[in-house]
Design an enzyme around this catalytic site. Structure first.
Site, PDB file in Angstrom:
ATOM      1  N   HIS A 128       0.835  -1.214   0.000  1.00  0.00           N
ATOM      2  CA  HIS A 128       0.000   0.000   0.000  1.00  0.00           C
ATOM      3  C   HIS A 128       0.871   1.265   0.000  1.00  0.00           C
ATOM      4  O   HIS A 128       0.663   2.177  -0.809  1.00  0.00           O
ATOM      5  CB  HIS A 128      -0.909  -0.014   1.231  1.00  0.00           C
ATOM      6  CG  HIS A 128      -1.735   1.218   1.401  1.00  0.00           C
ATOM      7  ND1 HIS A 128      -3.053   1.303   1.010  1.00  0.00           N
ATOM      8  CD2 HIS A 128      -1.437   2.450   1.914  1.00  0.00           C
ATOM      9  CE1 HIS A 128      -3.516   2.511   1.259  1.00  0.00           C
ATOM     10  NE2 HIS A 128      -2.557   3.237   1.820  1.00  0.00           N
ATOM     11  N   GLU A 129       1.845   1.315   0.888  1.00  0.00           N
ATOM     12  CA  GLU A 129       2.655   2.536   1.010  1.00  0.00           C
ATOM     13  C   GLU A 129       3.508   2.775  -0.242  1.00  0.00           C
ATOM     14  O   GLU A 129       3.756   3.919  -0.625  1.00  0.00           O
ATOM     15  CB  GLU A 129       3.529   2.482   2.269  1.00  0.00           C
ATOM     16  CG  GLU A 129       2.738   2.387   3.573  1.00  0.00           C
ATOM     17  CD  GLU A 129       1.725   3.511   3.766  1.00  0.00           C
ATOM     18  OE1 GLU A 129       1.973   4.628   3.293  1.00  0.00           O
ATOM     19  OE2 GLU A 129       0.672   3.245   4.388  1.00  0.00           O
ATOM     20  N   HIS A 132       1.671   4.800  -2.633  1.00  0.00           N
ATOM     21  CA  HIS A 132       1.780   6.253  -2.384  1.00  0.00           C
ATOM     22  C   HIS A 132       3.109   6.782  -2.932  1.00  0.00           C
ATOM     23  O   HIS A 132       3.149   7.843  -3.564  1.00  0.00           O
ATOM     24  CB  HIS A 132       1.715   6.553  -0.889  1.00  0.00           C
ATOM     25  CG  HIS A 132       0.356   6.408  -0.288  1.00  0.00           C
ATOM     26  ND1 HIS A 132      -0.784   6.892  -0.888  1.00  0.00           N
ATOM     27  CD2 HIS A 132      -0.056   5.839   0.883  1.00  0.00           C
ATOM     28  CE1 HIS A 132      -1.840   6.626  -0.126  1.00  0.00           C
ATOM     29  NE2 HIS A 132      -1.419   5.988   0.943  1.00  0.00           N
ATOM     30  N   HIS A 138      -5.601   7.363  -2.133  1.00  0.00           N
ATOM     31  CA  HIS A 138      -6.454   6.286  -1.638  1.00  0.00           C
ATOM     32  C   HIS A 138      -7.594   5.976  -2.604  1.00  0.00           C
ATOM     33  O   HIS A 138      -8.013   6.821  -3.389  1.00  0.00           O
ATOM     34  CB  HIS A 138      -7.004   6.663  -0.260  1.00  0.00           C
ATOM     35  CG  HIS A 138      -5.969   6.545   0.822  1.00  0.00           C
ATOM     36  ND1 HIS A 138      -5.951   7.333   1.944  1.00  0.00           N
ATOM     37  CD2 HIS A 138      -4.887   5.727   0.928  1.00  0.00           C
ATOM     38  CE1 HIS A 138      -4.924   6.992   2.701  1.00  0.00           C
ATOM     39  NE2 HIS A 138      -4.253   6.029   2.099  1.00  0.00           N
TER      40      HIS A 138
END
Lengths: 195, 122
Positions: A128-129, A132, A138
């Site tokens: 997930h990170e 980013h 998101h």
């Protein structure tokens, strides 16, 4: 999927990105391999390659575990709550909450590995990170990696269609891959990293 | 702390599974606009942290229009029924561990709004 305001991304000349771990964490190879697997998932569907560097000064991305206030104005809050955060391109900071209990799962894909617990699957958060770090915000799609929340004991490491569409909007597909429609086995991929 | 396999996790980690800084929000279930309830200021700080409240200044314990608007947007982003109320499904989502990056930056959310726009374009 969504993007950061202004849709920042790594510049075209930067398709080979390096990452390093904060040396004070003294992470084991087992932990480092989790991040290598996480980077590979994004490399499979983009033209990006990720290689581990031993130098945080030369690395594009620096990964570290920190507790409480750690100098970026976004203090961690102890166990659970916020788990990690990461910067938009091209800053390259990935911070994880050092007060969490992290689980290192060895490649299993199962959606739920445990009943409710305070132990958090590290690879799920890492994937997930990294999203980013590459420019994704998101997503409202619950199955997407970029959905903001994850329950303790859950494991979600496979990119969803929504994630792939989002990241390919920024970088295009993997010229050596199939665009992420049906994924070849990871073992046969050559995507950099240290695995 | 790192656990290298599931069997190495001590049973205490399962017993403590509901202990979480945000678990206290659960007691706010049923609050509605116009009420003043101890704890709502903390919930407003939560929404401010993740970009749902952009006003500056101290957060009060008032369930005001600002909080209701934040709840509406949160519910939309998390595919919940948009009620503007602190119902149980909304609170269950709020207390879950999550990424520290905000959902909205500068008060703008593309989490769900962007999807609608792209669908229209196609």
């Amino acid at each position: 999927y969504s993007f950061f305001p202004g849709k920042p991304r790594w510049p075209k000349r930067k398709r080979d990105l390096t990452y390093a771990f904060a040396p004070q964490n003294n992470l084991t190879d087992e932990v480092k391999r989790v991040f290598s697997r996480a980077f590979t998932r994004w490399a499979e569907v983009t033209p990006l390659n990720f290689t581990r560097s031993e130098s945080i000064l030369r690395a594009d991305i620096v990964i570290g575990f920190f507790s409480g206030e750690h100098g970026d104005g976004e203090p961690f809050d102890g166990a659970m709550g916020t788990l990690a955060h990461a910067s938009s391109p091209p800053t390259g900071m990935l911070h994880l909450d050092g007060d969490e209990d992290w689980l290192i799962s060895n490649g299993e894909i199962s959606r739920r590995i445990l009943p409710v617990t305070t132990v958090v699957d590290l690879e799920s958060v890492a994937v997930h990170e990294i999203g980013h770090l590459l420019g994704l915000g998101h997503s409202s799609v619950e199955d997407a990696i970029m959905f903001p929340a994850i329950s303790g004991g859950d494991r979600k490491v496979e990119l969803a269609k929504d994630d792939i569409e989002g990241i390919q909007h920024l970088y295009g597909g993997n010229p050596n891959g199939d665009g992420g429609g049906s994924k070849p086995s990871r073992e046969s991929q050559s995507t950099g990293g240290d695995s | 702390k790192f656990y290298t396999n599931v069997s190495s996790i001590p049973p205490l980690q399962f017993l403590n599974a509901t202990q979480n800084a945000w678990e206290t929000f659960s007691k706010l279930a049923g609050c509605h606009i116009g009420e003043n309830i101890n704890g709502l200021s903390k919930l407003k700080q939560y929404f401010r942290r993740f970009g749902y409240i952009t006003t500056t200044g101290n957060c009060t314990d008032d369930f005001d229009d600002v909080l209701q608007s934040a709840i509406n947007t949160y519910q939309k982003n998390f595919n919940l029924k948009v009620t503007g109320k602190l119902d149980s499904s909304t609170l269950r989502q709020i207390v879950k561990p999550r990424c520290g990056n905000p959902d909205l930056i500068d008060g703008v959310s593309e989490m769900n709004g962007g999807k609608i726009l792209r669908t229209t374009e196609k």
